[in-house]
Design a protein around this motif. Sequence first.
Motif, mmCIF file in Angstrom:
data_model
loop_
_atom_site.group_PDB
_atom_site.id
_atom_site.type_symbol
_atom_site.label_atom_id
_atom_site.label_comp_id
_atom_site.label_asym_id
_atom_site.label_seq_id
_atom_site.Cartn_x
_atom_site.Cartn_y
_atom_site.Cartn_z
ATOM 1 N N CYS B 60 -11.611 38.053 -9.727
ATOM 2 C CA CYS B 60 -10.704 36.898 -9.846
ATOM 3 C C CYS B 60 -9.416 37.346 -10.524
ATOM 4 O O CYS B 60 -9.441 38.001 -11.562
ATOM 5 C CB CYS B 60 -11.385 35.812 -10.676
ATOM 6 N N ILE B 61 -8.278 37.015 -9.919
ATOM 7 C CA ILE B 61 -7.002 37.451 -10.482
ATOM 8 C C ILE B 61 -6.389 36.392 -11.402
ATOM 9 O O ILE B 61 -5.235 36.492 -11.789
ATOM 10 C CB ILE B 61 -6.010 37.854 -9.369
ATOM 11 N N CYS B 63 -5.378 33.193 -11.219
ATOM 12 C CA CYS B 63 -4.142 32.589 -10.706
ATOM 13 C C CYS B 63 -3.568 31.582 -11.703
ATOM 14 O O CYS B 63 -4.308 30.831 -12.345
ATOM 15 C CB CYS B 63 -4.417 31.856 -9.404
ATOM 16 N N CYS B 68 -8.474 27.309 -6.127
ATOM 17 C CA CYS B 68 -9.919 27.115 -6.049
ATOM 18 C C CYS B 68 -10.329 25.795 -6.706
ATOM 19 O O CYS B 68 -11.209 25.091 -6.213
ATOM 20 C CB CYS B 68 -10.642 28.281 -6.732
ATOM 21 N N CYS B 121 -9.933 29.599 -2.521
ATOM 22 C CA CYS B 121 -9.587 30.764 -3.349
ATOM 23 C C CYS B 121 -8.541 31.611 -2.618
ATOM 24 O O CYS B 121 -8.638 31.822 -1.416
ATOM 25 C CB CYS B 121 -10.849 31.581 -3.627
ATOM 26 N N VAL B 122 -7.565 32.103 -3.358
ATOM 27 C CA VAL B 122 -6.492 32.880 -2.697
ATOM 28 C C VAL B 122 -7.027 34.126 -2.002
ATOM 29 O O VAL B 122 -6.440 34.610 -1.053
ATOM 30 C CB VAL B 122 -5.382 33.322 -3.697
HETATM 31 S S1 SF4 Z 1 -8.161 31.059 -6.506
HETATM 32 FE FE1 SF4 Z 1 -9.690 32.712 -6.516
HETATM 33 S S2 SF4 Z 1 -8.655 34.372 -7.551
HETATM 34 FE FE2 SF4 Z 1 -7.465 32.546 -8.010
HETATM 35 S S3 SF4 Z 1 -8.302 31.743 -9.919
HETATM 36 FE FE3 SF4 Z 1 -9.444 30.771 -8.313
HETATM 37 S S4 SF4 Z 1 -11.206 32.103 -8.033
HETATM 38 FE FE4 SF4 Z 1 -9.721 33.264 -9.151
#
Ligand code: SF4
Lengths: 288, 499
Positions: B60-61, B63, B68, B121-122
Amino acid sequence: MNEILENVVLADSVNRYLVAAPKIAARRKAGQFVIVRIDEFGERIPLTIADADPEQGTITLVVQAVGKSTAQMATLKPGDRLLDVVGPLGAPTHIERVGTVAVVAGGIGIAPAHPVAQAFKQAGNTVIAILGARSKNLLIMEDEMRRAADEVIVCTDDGSYGCPGLVTHVLNDLIDTRGKPDQVFAVGPVPMMKYVSLLTREYGIPTMVSLNPIMMDGTGMCGGCRVTIGGHTKFACVEGPDFDGHLVDFDELMQRQAFYKEQERVAYERYVQRCRSQEHIAQANQSL
Amino acid sequence: MDQELDRNEIERLYNLKAKERMQIERQPMPEQEPDVRRANFSEVPFGYFPMAAIVEANRCIQCKKPTCVIGCPVGVNIPGFVRRIAEGDFEGAIHVIKETNMLPAICGRVCPQEQQCEEACVLAKKGQAVAIGRLERFAADWEREHGLADVPPIGADTGKSVGVVGSGPAGLTVAIDLRRAGHAVTIYEALHLPGGVLMYGIPEFRLPKAIVNAEVDVVQQMGVDIEYNTIIGQIETVDELLDRHDAVFLGTGAGLPWFMDLPGENLCGVYSANEYLTRCNLMRAYDFPNYDTPIAASERIAVVGGGNVAMDVARTAVRLGAEEVYLIYRRSEAEMPARLEEIHHAKQEGVILKLLHNPVRYIGDEQGRVCQVECVRMELGEPDASGRRRPVVVEGSEHTIDVDTVVVAIGNGPNPLVPRTTDNLEVDPKRGTVVTNLNTMRTSKRGVFAGGDIAVGAATVILAMGHGRQAARSINHFLATGVWDIDELPEAFRENGAG
Ligand code: SF4
Ligand SMILES: Cc1cc2nc3c(=O)[nH]c(=O)nc-3n(C[C@H](O)[C@H](O)[C@H](O)COP(=O)(O)OP(=O)(O)OC[C@H]3O[C@@H](n4cnc5c(N)ncnc54)[C@H](O)[C@@H]3O)c2cc1C
Ligand SMILES: Cc1cc2nc3c(=O)[nH]c(=O)nc-3n(C[C@H](O)[C@H](O)[C@H](O)COP(=O)(O)OP(=O)(O)OC[C@H]3O[C@@H](n4cnc5c(N)ncnc54)[C@H](O)[C@@H]3O)c2cc1C
Ligand code: SF4
Ligand code: FES
């Protein structure tokens, strides 16, 4: 709650139970039933509320031992508890003042017929009860029925008591000699309800029957209890158990009732064997 | 089974750059081999080991604007809990989840994540979304296995009481939140066990009943009274409950099985999915004759439908020993509403998909038992209202498949018992749902709230839970102010928890 207060043998393999169930006793109406689970391993078995005493908080069940669960139930003693008792289930029998009502009941069906006879009587009808049994020692609740109905005619298949023959013969005689009753209510083995309905259809007598398909939840959730009424599917546990006898597909009902025959046999035989081996152990322990 | 945590590795992962994180592969979850699990009812996936969870969490970055969270119907703080897992702070993680989700061990297992949080999720664009559901499940299991699941604190007694009808996810959630606010709560449940579909519908191999029981234990420890074997509408009406309680919540679910009205549908051996699953799960027919309730001993079984319920039935039939399990679905695999994971599992277990097929009638033998299903083949035509291509019958394609059991799994409608027996309760005439304002969860009847499947039709566990939470806030407002006629909850009552 759910305590068995009395367990009395009424006839060969037919017992009457008095069960503490105050809420159900206060609520139930003629034609309604409960679903009982005896213990942790038990299946859910539907049983008609044959009588109720709201003051004492009790309901009466009259049960014929036909397989594992009902045989096991017969071994319960006062003080034992049924694990689950849920009800009252089903729609109450539609009771109206129509004039003369013939309540036709066969075998164990006399138990569910009893509150219905009472209710028709209370609504101001003349109630003629026709009670059928295979033989005298299988006839139940004759006295109760005599109190509930204006008139009781008993018949037995083997002629050991009352008039010999089937309830359909008695009903046919009644119609021939004294005219048509305004309504018939029939409950008992499916073939009996089928032939009563065939007969009353000929005479155009409105006829209600109380159906007993295999049930599970009793809340309209599983559809296992479905029956075909005039070409439409109904869930007997919520839309019944009473239906217009002239519209019921009785043959389908009989087939569906027999679906688990093989498993029921296995369960019963296993149960009997276990009882025997327990008796053995008990005897062995005693002789030690 | 607790693996030693490798602190150096945690440290190293923690300091990775975003680009490096995105190169970590999505961590697989170990599971039972198909050949083994075909013969048992135990849960299929084993769950993550702690280090795998930490590696996964590091994907997970974090974001700034986490999409998400928008994908989750209850808005779980996903980056927040995932970050704590990445740090090895599992207890912290579960606390973050439980701020919004009361049933994470359940949702982590049964949420359709690929259509919710994970779809949003991205990283999903690359087909490698963070395994949010698996992480959620991991944190919840870790808490339970370490005996740390605590009972939420109960508020000071308000002197008010609420009756909750149904103990499915909607009813359980509303009960927890109302107890937190200090109201007395009684749940009325028709069956002899709690949990609703969680108990009688979703099979053990997908959702172990021990997990459902653990959640119910918490509810009971909070002092919620559960009355089993109590069918509202039969033993008592909603109006009678209102005499005794200050408010009533309806969480009776969508338990009415649909049939297709085909010839032969009432033959012996034709089941609804509800009956088949309930016999097996609730009544434990898989352990017949140790348990008394029987179920068909099928060799060749056809399951009609393409959703989660159909998959559950098909995979249950495999485990009950059926040799051939056909899944008959009228569209193609791409249109199947079931979760991808379930379709994948079902195929692995040998379920035979009969796609672009539709049953037209069932044929019985002389004992009235189903022995064949007659099907037609289908083609996909123009898109319909749902945006999916409409299946059309291929003329002359009738053919039969030999079967001894059929299970109809085409969906369920709301159970009509409560609507039918309650005065002044508005019901959607088409869908059978109780008309409910989804902001206040109010019905048309004063003092009566609703949520979950009874309010929206067959949906999901997380949605039912979200409704339960929202209803609790609204009930808190109603009990505090006595004000009924509002269309939106005032700001002060929109908070999570006790409100
Ligand atoms: S969209 Fe995916 S990568 Fe970004 S915060 Fe949520 S789980 Fe993490
Ligand atoms: C609405 C209703 C009211 C009933 N009232 C009475 C009553 O007052 N007294 C009484 O003795 N019996 C009554 N029955 C029948 C009773 O439920 C069955 O005899 C009982 O379930 C048999 O269980 P068992 O394990 O002893 O026998 P099994 O060996 O399991 O079955 C024997 C036969 O009973 C029937 N049966 C089995 N399981 C069920 C089930 N779950 N539901 C319905 N039928 C089943 C089947 O036709 C079967 O062939 C009623 C049934 C219904 C549906
Ligand atoms: C087989 C199956 C698989 C599913 N799989 C998934 C999945 O993987 N993921 C997912 O998110 N969702 C899944 N769902 C859907 C999900 O389970 C439901 O959306 C959810 O359980 C709805 O919750 P609820 O609280 O509204 O009702 P329910 O869970 O249906 O609970 C309702 C409860 O109310 C009781 N009740 C009903 N009427 C009365 C009454 N008159 N009096 C007293 N009690 C009553 C019932 O007995 C039941 O316990 C599945 C559903 C099924 C059937
Ligand atoms: S509750 Fe469901 S949708 Fe929300 S984050 Fe958890 S798994 Fe995803
Ligand atoms: S017994 Fe299940 S619907 Fe009637």
